[in-house]
Design an enzyme around this catalytic site. Structure first.
Site, PDB file in Angstrom:
ATOM      1  N   ASP A 135       0.844  -1.185   0.000  1.00 17.52           N
ATOM      2  CA  ASP A 135       0.000   0.000   0.000  1.00 17.52           C
ATOM      3  C   ASP A 135       0.885   1.243   0.000  1.00 17.52           C
ATOM      4  OD1 ASP A 135      -2.435   1.199  -0.161  1.00 17.52           O
ATOM      5  OD2 ASP A 135      -2.823   1.188   1.987  1.00 17.52           O
ATOM      6  N   HIS A 142      -4.547  13.722   0.894  1.00 16.06           N
ATOM      7  CA  HIS A 142      -4.786  12.866   2.054  1.00 16.06           C
ATOM      8  C   HIS A 142      -3.555  12.834   2.966  1.00 16.06           C
ATOM      9  CE1 HIS A 142      -5.779   9.355   4.515  1.00 16.06           C
ATOM     10  NE2 HIS A 142      -4.581   8.897   4.214  1.00 16.06           N
ATOM     11  N   GLU A 211     -10.741   3.806   3.467  1.00 13.61           N
ATOM     12  CA  GLU A 211      -9.804   4.554   2.637  1.00 13.61           C
ATOM     13  C   GLU A 211     -10.128   4.249   1.184  1.00 13.61           C
ATOM     14  OE1 GLU A 211      -5.712   4.000   3.914  1.00 13.61           O
ATOM     15  OE2 GLU A 211      -6.041   5.436   5.547  1.00 13.61           O
ATOM     16  N   GLU A 213      -9.226   4.026  -2.457  1.00 16.54           N
ATOM     17  CA  GLU A 213      -7.968   3.879  -3.194  1.00 16.54           C
ATOM     18  C   GLU A 213      -8.214   3.233  -4.559  1.00 16.54           C
ATOM     19  OE1 GLU A 213      -4.605   2.228  -1.192  1.00 16.54           O
ATOM     20  OE2 GLU A 213      -5.307   2.807   0.804  1.00 16.54           O
ATOM     21  N   ASP A 246      -9.346   0.329   1.802  1.00 19.48           N
ATOM     22  CA  ASP A 246      -8.372  -0.082   2.821  1.00 19.48           C
ATOM     23  C   ASP A 246      -8.945   0.264   4.199  1.00 19.48           C
ATOM     24  OD1 ASP A 246      -5.955  -0.911   3.936  1.00 19.48           O
ATOM     25  OD2 ASP A 246      -5.084   1.095   3.798  1.00 19.48           O
ATOM     26  N   ARG A 250      -8.720   3.506  13.206  1.00 16.00           N
ATOM     27  CA  ARG A 250      -7.821   4.621  13.529  1.00 16.00           C
ATOM     28  C   ARG A 250      -7.301   4.570  14.950  1.00 16.00           C
ATOM     29  NH1 ARG A 250      -6.388   5.811   8.552  1.00 16.00           N
ATOM     30  NH2 ARG A 250      -8.171   6.350   7.241  1.00 16.00           N
ATOM     31  N   GLN A 253      -4.618   1.904  15.035  1.00 20.56           N
ATOM     32  CA  GLN A 253      -3.471   2.372  14.246  1.00 20.56           C
ATOM     33  C   GLN A 253      -2.636   3.413  14.998  1.00 20.56           C
ATOM     34  OE1 GLN A 253      -4.764   4.115  10.535  1.00 20.56           O
ATOM     35  NE2 GLN A 253      -2.697   4.615   9.859  1.00 20.56           N
ATOM     36  N   LYS A 266      -4.968  -2.224  10.134  1.00 17.68           N
ATOM     37  CA  LYS A 266      -5.228  -2.383   8.703  1.00 17.68           C
ATOM     38  C   LYS A 266      -5.470  -3.831   8.286  1.00 17.68           C
ATOM     39  CE  LYS A 266      -3.897   1.876   7.234  1.00 17.68           C
ATOM     40  NZ  LYS A 266      -4.658   2.746   6.306  1.00 17.68           N
ATOM     41  N   THR A 270      -9.311  -5.757   3.638  1.00 19.68           N
ATOM     42  CA  THR A 270      -9.163  -4.833   2.515  1.00 19.68           C
ATOM     43  C   THR A 270     -10.105  -5.339   1.430  1.00 19.68           C
ATOM     44  OG1 THR A 270      -6.812  -4.555   3.077  1.00 19.68           O
ATOM     45  CG2 THR A 270      -7.501  -3.808   0.881  1.00 19.68           C
ATOM     46  N   GLU A 378     -10.521  12.379   7.622  1.00 17.23           N
ATOM     47  CA  GLU A 378     -10.415  13.739   7.088  1.00 17.23           C
ATOM     48  C   GLU A 378     -11.757  14.467   7.132  1.00 17.23           C
ATOM     49  OE1 GLU A 378      -7.872  13.489   3.222  1.00 17.23           O
ATOM     50  OE2 GLU A 378      -8.408  11.478   3.895  1.00 17.23           O
TER      51      GLU A 378
END
Lengths: 432, 432
Positions: A135, A142, A211, A213, A246, A250, A253, A266, A270, A378
Site C-alpha cells: 500500500d 490525504h 480509505e 484507493e 483499505d 484509527r 493504528q 489495517k 481490505t 479527514e
C-alpha cells in the site's frame, strides 16, 4: 467506439469500451472461472470457448490454453499486455455491432442463453491470487491532511515524501472481494490518549474508517535483484486496476504504528472491486498527477507526463435502515506518484514483484476539503465534526450495519469505463 | 533419547532428537519433495513411501496421502500438531536403535542407498509456500539499542513496546532459502543526513546489515474475523521453526521508514534455513522470556511462563578470502514476547493467518553488548566502531564477497537439536 448488441444502460460502467475481466461461478458451473462484464451481463469465457474452441474464439492469439478455466486471472495476466490487448479487442468484435464484428455469439441464441448471464445471478470471486500486497501513500491531499492530524502542520509531510513514493507492505491474506462482510476489529486502543502513563485497553475499534484507493495488479514479474525501468512499467508490468477500500481502525493504528508502521489497524480487511479494468481501457483517461516541484532521481523520471487517471470516484454510506448518502466525490488524478513510479521504486533494490501482486495507491482525497475526502478521518477532522447523512443521521466513524460503496468511472454516458461497485458492510461478531 | 544407526557426529544439529523437515531435489528425483535430516544425511520420504507404501511406513497415521510428494510442506503442516508428532515419532523408530525400533530401512541395504542421501548432494528448496510474512520486534535488547540510535535514549522504546508485540508486514516474495546469493540493493540514501534541506541520491547501499532472528511457520489457519487464543497457539497453530536473516540496508531504511515503516530497506531479501525444526523438538529447551513488568491485557496472558527457547545462536562472517570470524554469540531466550503472544496479537482483530505464513521474532541480541548483538548496527554503534575480523580485517557493514552464516542449536553433544546453517553471500550485480 461502436456499440454492443448486448443492452448497455447509459450509466453502466461496463460499456463496450471497457471489457473488464473477473472470476465468476454460476449455478451451471460452480467452479470459479473467467468472465468479462458487458452491461448488466457477465460473458462466461470458459463457456464460450467450450462451445467454439480456442482457435475460433480467439484466432491467432497464443498461450490461452486453459487460461480462462482457472480459478484466478493470474495465468492470463502473466501473458503480458500484447495478449491482453488482443483478447480485449477480439471480445469487442464479438460483443460489438461494428461491420467488422463477429457473429460468433450474437447469432447463436442457445449459446447466448448459456454464456451471457445476469451479473446479479453470478457469484464473484477474488480475481487474482495475490502473493503480496503493497500500500502506497501517493494521495497528496490525504497524506497532508492526515499528517497534520497525526504529527502537526510542521511535520505533516516527512522530508522523504516528495522524493519517493512512500509505501509499506500490507496483508495479502485479508484481501476480500466486494460484498464480503467486514468484521469490526478488536484491538488495543487508548481510551484517553492524553493520559500518562499511557494505558491501553482491548476492545472493538471505536474509530472504524475507510480509505478510498485505486488498486493495480502486476502482470509480468521481475526477477529478484533486477529493477523495473519506470518507462517499461506500463504496460509492461501492469495488468489492470480495481477500486480498493483499505478499511482502517484509527484508534488501533494510532497506538500501534510507531515505529514500524500500520499493522492490526489495517490487516483485518481490505476490499477490492471484482472486475479488473485493463490498462488499455483506462488509457483515454490519463491525466497529469499532482505537481511535485522536487527534482526527481533519474529512476523516477517518466517520459510520459500524464501518468495518472482522471476517474470520477465516489463514496456512498448506506445506514442499516437503508438511508443512502454520497459522502465524498473526487478523482483519482489527485495522486502525486503514478503506478509506474511506484513499481520503479518498489523494485529499485531488487524486490521481485510477482504476477497477481497488488499495489494500492494510498487514500485519494481532493484538494477541496470534506466533500472530496477519501476517509472519514479527514471528513470529520479526526472525529471532531460529524458528517451529516440523509434522514437526519450523522457519523464520525462507522457504525455496525453501515455499508460503504465505492464507485469509479470515466467517459461519456453509454461509453463509460468503470469498476462497478466495491461494497462492504460492517458488523460486530458475537463470537470471539 | 536413543541413538540412530545412521552415523551422527556429536556436533551435528540433526540428532535423532531433532528430525527436522525440508524440501529437497536430487539427481535421481529432480522434482522438489519432502525429506528429513539425520546426521549428515537426508532421508527422502517420498522414496521411502514409494518403496513400502504409506500404511507400512506410517501405520495408523491418517491424511498423509501424497503429502510428502508435494513441492512444499504446506499440506503436511496443515494436518496439525498431532500428526506432526506421530510422524516424527515414527521416523525416530525407523532411524533409531531402540529395541522398539523398526527395521524398515535399517536392514534394507538397497533402499538405504537410494533413500539416505548425503545432504551435500541434495539441493534444498524453500520448505513452505509462504503467503504472508510478518516481522516482529520482540528482541528487547535489540529494540532498545537501535531505538537509542534512531530516536535517542528518551524515545528508545515507544510507549506501546511493553504493551503489545510490535510487528509489521514484511515481503514474502523475496524470502529465499539458505545459500541463495544476496544482491546488494540500490536505494535512495542521504549521503549527508545532517544537511538541510535533505537531498537523497540513488545508489548501492553502503550500510548493508544482517538481523539474526528466529522464524516460526504457521500450521493450522484461523478464519478471518476469529482470533487465536494465546494458550491455543502452541502447538495448535505452530508448525515449526527456522533461522532467519532479515538482511537490512540501514541507509535506505533510515530515509524511507517514516511514517509507514521499513520498505525497500528490507524487501530485497530475507534468508531462512532450509530445515523446519518441529515445535515438539524444541520443547525441551523452553525458557523464560525477558521480564516485562507491564501488566498485560488478558489476551496476551500465557498460562505457561517458559514460553521462549534457550537456543545458542551464533553469527559468522566469512570474508572473500576465506577468513572466518564468529562475530556474535547469543541465545534466542532474549525475546520479550513469545510466538504464541505474537499469534494472539496478530489475530486479535481477525487477521487470518494461513498455513505456511512466516513470523519473524525480530532481531535477537543479548544484554552484554557488541559480542552478543544480532546486527552490525549494534556491534558497530551505528557504524562508528569497527568489528575486528581474523586476518587483521575489519568491518562496519558488509562488503561484497562477505558471507554471513547463522547457526543455532540446543542440547548436549550427540543429541543436539539445531537448524543447520542459514547462509547468504553478498554480491553487487553489474546489471541494473
Amino acid at each position: 467506439m461502436a456499440e454492443s448488441w448486448v443492452p448497455v444502460a447509459p450509466s453502466s460502467d461496463f460499456s463496450l469500451a471497457n471489457i473488464p475481466f473477473g472470476i465468476i461461478s454460476t449455478s451451471a458451473d460452480p467452479t470459479p472461472h473467467a468472465a468479462v462484464a458487458i452491461g448488466a451481463e457477465a460473458l462466461d469465457l470458459k463457456m464460450l470457448i467450450s462451445q467454439h474452441g480456442l482457435e475460433k474464439t480467439f484466432p491467432g492469439i497464443d498461450g490461452l490454453e486453459g487460461v480462462f478455466s482457472q480459478p484466478t486471472l493470474n495465468a492470463f495476466a502473466r501473458l503480458g499486455s500484447g495478449v491482453h490487448r488482443s483478447v480485449r479487442r477480439r471480445l469487442q468484435e464479438i460483443l460489438g455491432t461494428a461491420p467488422s464484428s463477429s457473429s460468433l455469439l450474437r447469432d447463436d441464441e442457445e449459446l447466448r442463453a448459456r454464456a451471457l448471464i445476469a451479473q446479479k445471478k453470478v457469484k464473484m470471486h477474488l480475481p487474482m491470487d495475490i502473493g503480496d500486497y503493497t500500500d502506497f501513500y501517493a494521495g497528496y491531499h490525504h497524506a497532508h491532511a492526515v499528517g497534520v492530524m497525526f504529527r502537526g502542520l510542521q511535520n505533516a509531510l516527512q522530508p522523504n515524501y516528495s522524493h519517493l513514493p512512500v509505501g509499506y507492505h500490507g496483508r495479502a491474506s485479508s484481501i476480500v472481494v466486494s460484498g464480503t462482510p467486514i468484521h469490526r476489529p478488536v484491538g488495543q486502543i487508548l481510551l484517553d490518549p492524553a493520559a500518562e502513563p499511557k494505558q491501553p485497553t482491548a476492545g472493538p475499534s471505536r474509530r472504524l474508517d475507510i480509505e478510498l484507493e485505486l488498486g493495480c495488479f502486476i502482470s509480468r514479474p521481475n526477477k529478484m535483484g533486477e529493477s523495473v525501468d519506470v518507462n517499461d512499467a506500463n504496460p509492461g508490468h501492469i495488468f489492470g486496476y480495481v477500486l480498493l477500500n483499505d478499511w482502517s481502525a484509527r484508534d488501533i493504528q494510532t497506538w500501534e504504528y510507531v515505529p514500524l508502521g500500520p499493522f492490526n489497524g489495517k490487516n483485518f480487511a481490505t476490499t477490492i472491486s471484482p472486475w479488473v479494468v485493463l490498462a488499455d481501457a483506462l488509457k483515454p483517461f490519463r491525466a497529469k498527477a499532482v505537481d511535485n516541484p522536487t527534482p526527481l532521481q533519474d529512476y523516477l523520471k517518466e517520459q510520459q507526463t500524464d501518468n495518472v487517471f482522471d476517474i470520477d470516484l465516489e463514496v456512498e454510506l448506506t445506514t442499516a435502515d437503508g438511508g443512502e448518502t454520497v459522502i465524498s466525490r473526487t478523482s483519482s488524478k489527485h495522486l502525486m506518484w503514478s503506478f509506474p513510479q511506484m513499481i520503479a521504486h518498489h523494485t529499485l533494490g531488487g524486490c521481485p514483484l510477482r504476477t497477481g501482486d497488488l499495489l494500492g495507491s494510498g487514500t485519494i482525497s481532493g484538494p477541496g476539503g470534506e466533500g472530496e475526502s477519501g476517509s472519514l478521518l479527514e471528513m470529520t477532522h479526526g472525529g471532531k465534526r460529524e458528517v451529516l447523512l440523509s434522514g437526519m443521521d450523522a457519523r464520525t466513524f462507522l457504525k455496525d450495519g453501515d455499508t460503504i460503496t465505492l464507485r469509479g468511472s470515466a467517459g461519456p454516458r453509454g461509453a463509460r469505463v468503470g469498476f462497478g461497485e466495491c461494497v462492504g458492510r460492517v458488523y460486530t461478531s458475537l463470537r470471539r
